[in-house]
Design an enzyme around this catalytic site. Structure first.
Site, PDB file in Angstrom:
ATOM      1  N   ARG A  96      72.643 -43.101 114.448  1.00  0.00           N
ATOM      2  CA  ARG A  96      73.789 -42.622 115.235  1.00  0.00           C
ATOM      3  C   ARG A  96      73.512 -41.182 115.642  1.00  0.00           C
ATOM      4  NH1 ARG A  96      74.168 -38.671 112.552  1.00  0.00           N
ATOM      5  NH2 ARG A  96      76.008 -38.154 113.753  1.00  0.00           N
ATOM      6  N   GLY A  97      74.445 -40.621 116.420  1.00  0.00           N
ATOM      7  CA  GLY A  97      74.205 -39.294 116.994  1.00  0.00           C
ATOM      8  C   GLY A  97      73.600 -39.512 118.379  1.00  0.00           C
ATOM      9  N   ALA A  98      74.163 -38.844 119.391  1.00  0.00           N
ATOM     10  CA  ALA A  98      73.818 -39.178 120.777  1.00  0.00           C
ATOM     11  C   ALA A  98      72.309 -39.182 121.091  1.00  0.00           C
ATOM     12  CB  ALA A  98      74.574 -38.244 121.713  1.00  0.00           C
ATOM     13  N   ARG A 140      77.015 -49.031 122.450  1.00  0.00           N
ATOM     14  CA  ARG A 140      78.059 -48.027 122.190  1.00  0.00           C
ATOM     15  C   ARG A 140      78.306 -47.310 123.527  1.00  0.00           C
ATOM     16  NH1 ARG A 140      77.537 -44.226 117.121  1.00  0.00           N
ATOM     17  NH2 ARG A 140      79.795 -44.143 117.431  1.00  0.00           N
ATOM     18  N   GLN A 147      80.611 -38.585 108.444  1.00  0.00           N
ATOM     19  CA  GLN A 147      79.268 -38.085 108.793  1.00  0.00           C
ATOM     20  C   GLN A 147      79.046 -36.662 108.269  1.00  0.00           C
ATOM     21  OE1 GLN A 147      81.300 -39.649 110.917  1.00  0.00           O
ATOM     22  NE2 GLN A 147      80.198 -40.792 112.487  1.00  0.00           N
ATOM     23  N   ASP A 159      78.620 -35.900 122.689  1.00  0.00           N
ATOM     24  CA  ASP A 159      78.177 -37.263 123.029  1.00  0.00           C
ATOM     25  C   ASP A 159      78.065 -37.459 124.531  1.00  0.00           C
ATOM     26  OD1 ASP A 159      79.368 -37.553 120.187  1.00  0.00           O
ATOM     27  OD2 ASP A 159      78.054 -39.266 120.539  1.00  0.00           O
ATOM     28  N   ASN A 184      83.116 -35.550 121.952  1.00  0.00           N
ATOM     29  CA  ASN A 184      82.404 -35.450 120.672  1.00  0.00           C
ATOM     30  C   ASN A 184      83.245 -36.159 119.614  1.00  0.00           C
ATOM     31  OD1 ASN A 184      80.074 -34.507 119.193  1.00  0.00           O
ATOM     32  ND2 ASN A 184      81.443 -33.109 118.131  1.00  0.00           N
ATOM     33  N   LYS A 185      82.707 -36.236 118.420  1.00  0.00           N
ATOM     34  CA  LYS A 185      83.368 -36.971 117.336  1.00  0.00           C
ATOM     35  C   LYS A 185      84.852 -36.637 117.241  1.00  0.00           C
ATOM     36  CE  LYS A 185      82.047 -39.521 115.259  1.00  0.00           C
ATOM     37  NZ  LYS A 185      82.281 -40.947 115.643  1.00  0.00           N
TER      38      LYS A 185
HETATM   39  O1  MRU Z   1      79.660 -41.845 115.871  1.00  0.00           O
HETATM   40  P1  MRU Z   1      78.486 -40.924 115.775  1.00  0.00           P
HETATM   41  O2  MRU Z   1      78.118 -40.574 114.375  1.00  0.00           O
HETATM   42  O3  MRU Z   1      77.312 -41.419 116.585  1.00  0.00           O
HETATM   43  O4  MRU Z   1      79.000 -39.591 116.475  1.00  0.00           O
HETATM   44  C1  MRU Z   1      78.119 -38.510 116.550  1.00  0.00           C
HETATM   45  C2  MRU Z   1      78.717 -37.284 117.098  1.00  0.00           C
HETATM   46  O5  MRU Z   1      79.836 -37.258 117.556  1.00  0.00           O
HETATM   47  C3  MRU Z   1      77.819 -36.106 117.153  1.00  0.00           C
HETATM   48  O6  MRU Z   1      78.541 -34.939 116.955  1.00  0.00           O
HETATM   49  C4  MRU Z   1      77.155 -36.082 118.536  1.00  0.00           C
HETATM   50  O7  MRU Z   1      76.545 -37.292 118.817  1.00  0.00           O
HETATM   51  C5  MRU Z   1      76.172 -35.020 118.669  1.00  0.00           C
HETATM   52  S1  MRU Z   1      74.694 -35.473 117.872  1.00  0.00           S
HETATM   53  C6  MRU Z   1      73.489 -34.329 118.166  1.00  0.00           C
END
Ligand code: MRU
Length: 347
Positions: free
Chosen positions: A48-50, A91, A198, A239, A249-250
């Site tokens: 996970r993470g963009a 996603r 996370q 994201d 973002n999250k």
């Molecule tokens: O649902 P996730 O864990 O994929 O969400 C991740 C985030 O929101 C991060 O802050 C974002 O992707 C930046 S990652 C460098």
């Protein structure tokens, strides 16, 4: 900066990833052999993470292309088109996924005269190039962002935008790692980041691994910490960033941004250009992923709410650009009003 966490590695026939759903208890690596494996790993947050999602999805497409090598050209293209549609549905929010898919789609389109084997070779080259560029972008974000960090600062971060979220050393955490390496005395406050934690599980794990002083707090503590003067700066990842700078973002980032603005604390978004979606004008147009209600009803497999209740579980929120002090990117620190004139084309 030394890459001490291997979030994903390409092994020619498969993609190896660290399974982020079992961290911090277990450091377990899993092999993904098919695009279906990659889809499942992204969907269930094993990766996970963009930026990491973007790379994994691209390698997933490569695996699908490899599987269809040797078929006649028409069937090969059909298989690629199907794979693209499949992985794009994984996603919806992280733009890096669509950015990666688009780059591979362009390679396929531009090389129609080649055999399927030769196209696959080019796709593999492009995937590795994106991987390298992501590592370089993280390093550049570290260099630009580090200059904003002064000695004795308290920095708040939300979710995980570190090495685990990218192919390199991270986005939001990259400046922190470099500042600490240069001997700056910093304290990172980490929001636990409900529903799937996370911050608590992943950011705390990697900050500990890098030897950074970090303090875990519950999400609802951020405002009080700011009131107490413990926070000098907020840095998060992103994201998807719209043309006007509105940022997905999250979930929880927006609340942090509102608190930070009230307390006149700058909030920076650290992200590579592969996260910028120049095709959309503003944050209202960013698709927000809705996830399983069970993530709210349970914590780490334990039910915390009564049976038969309703929940709402948007995975991301939108922080309007007016609450953002700047974007820390591989091309420098950009003000929200400057980004509409740029593009994310990379050579
Ligand atoms: O649902 P996730 O864990 O994929 O969400 C991740 C985030 O929101 C991060 O802050 C974002 O992707 C930046 S990652 C460098």
């Amino acid at each position: 900066m030394k890459q001490i966490i291997k979030t994903l590695s390409w092994k020619h026939d498969f993609l190896e990833i660290i399974d982020q759903t079992v961290l911090p208890e277990k450091e377990k690596y899993i092999k993904l052999f098919t695009i279906e494996d990659v889809y499942e790993a992204i969907k269930t947050l094993k990766i996970r993470g963009a930026p990491a999602i973007g790379l994994a999805a691209s390698f997933g497409l490569l695996l699908a292309a490899k599987r269809s090598m040797g078929k006649n050209k028409k069937d090969f293209y059909c298989a690629i088109d199907e794979a693209i549609e499949f992985i794009k549905n994984c996603r919806p929010t992280a733009y890096n996924l669509f950015y990666g898919v688009k780059r591979l789609q362009t390679i396929v389109k531009e090389n129609q005269d080649l055999s399927s084997e030769e196209i696959v070779e080019k796709l593999e080259y492009e995937c590795m190039k994106m991987f390298r560029q992501d590592i370089e972008s993280c390093a550049a974000i570290a260099r630009y962002g580090e200059k904003l960090i002064k000695n004795n600062m308290g920095i708040l971060t939300h979710c995980n935008a570190g090495a685990l979220a990218t192919g390199g050393i991270g986005t939001a955490l990259a400046p922190v790692y470099l500042a600490a390496k240069k001997g700056k005395n910093i304290t990172v406050y980490v929001d636990e980041t409900r529903p799937v934690l996370q911050g608590a599980r992943l950011t705390m794990w990697e900050l500990k691994k890098f030897g950074i002083r970090a303090i875990l707090v519950c999400d609802n503590m951020a405002g009080f910490l700011m009131q107490q003067g413990k926070i000098d700066m907020v840095i998060t990842g992103a994201d998807r960033i719209a043309r006007n700078g509105d940022t997905a973002n999250k979930i929880g980032t927006y609340s942090v941004a509102v608190c930070a603005a009230f307390h006149k604390i700058p909030l920076y978004i650290a992200a590579p250009f592969s996260t910028f979606d120049f095709s959309i004008s503003d944050g209202n147009k960013i698709p927000i992923e809705q996830r399983d209600k069970k993530e709210v009803q349970f914590i780490m497999g334990k039910r915390i709410a009564p049976y038969g209740i309703d929940c709402y579980n948007p995975a991301f929120d939108i922080t309007p650009s007016c609450l953002i002090a700047g974007f820390i990117t591989e091309r420098g620190i950009l003000q929200p009003d400057k980004i509409s004139r740029l593009t994310n084309k990379k050579k």
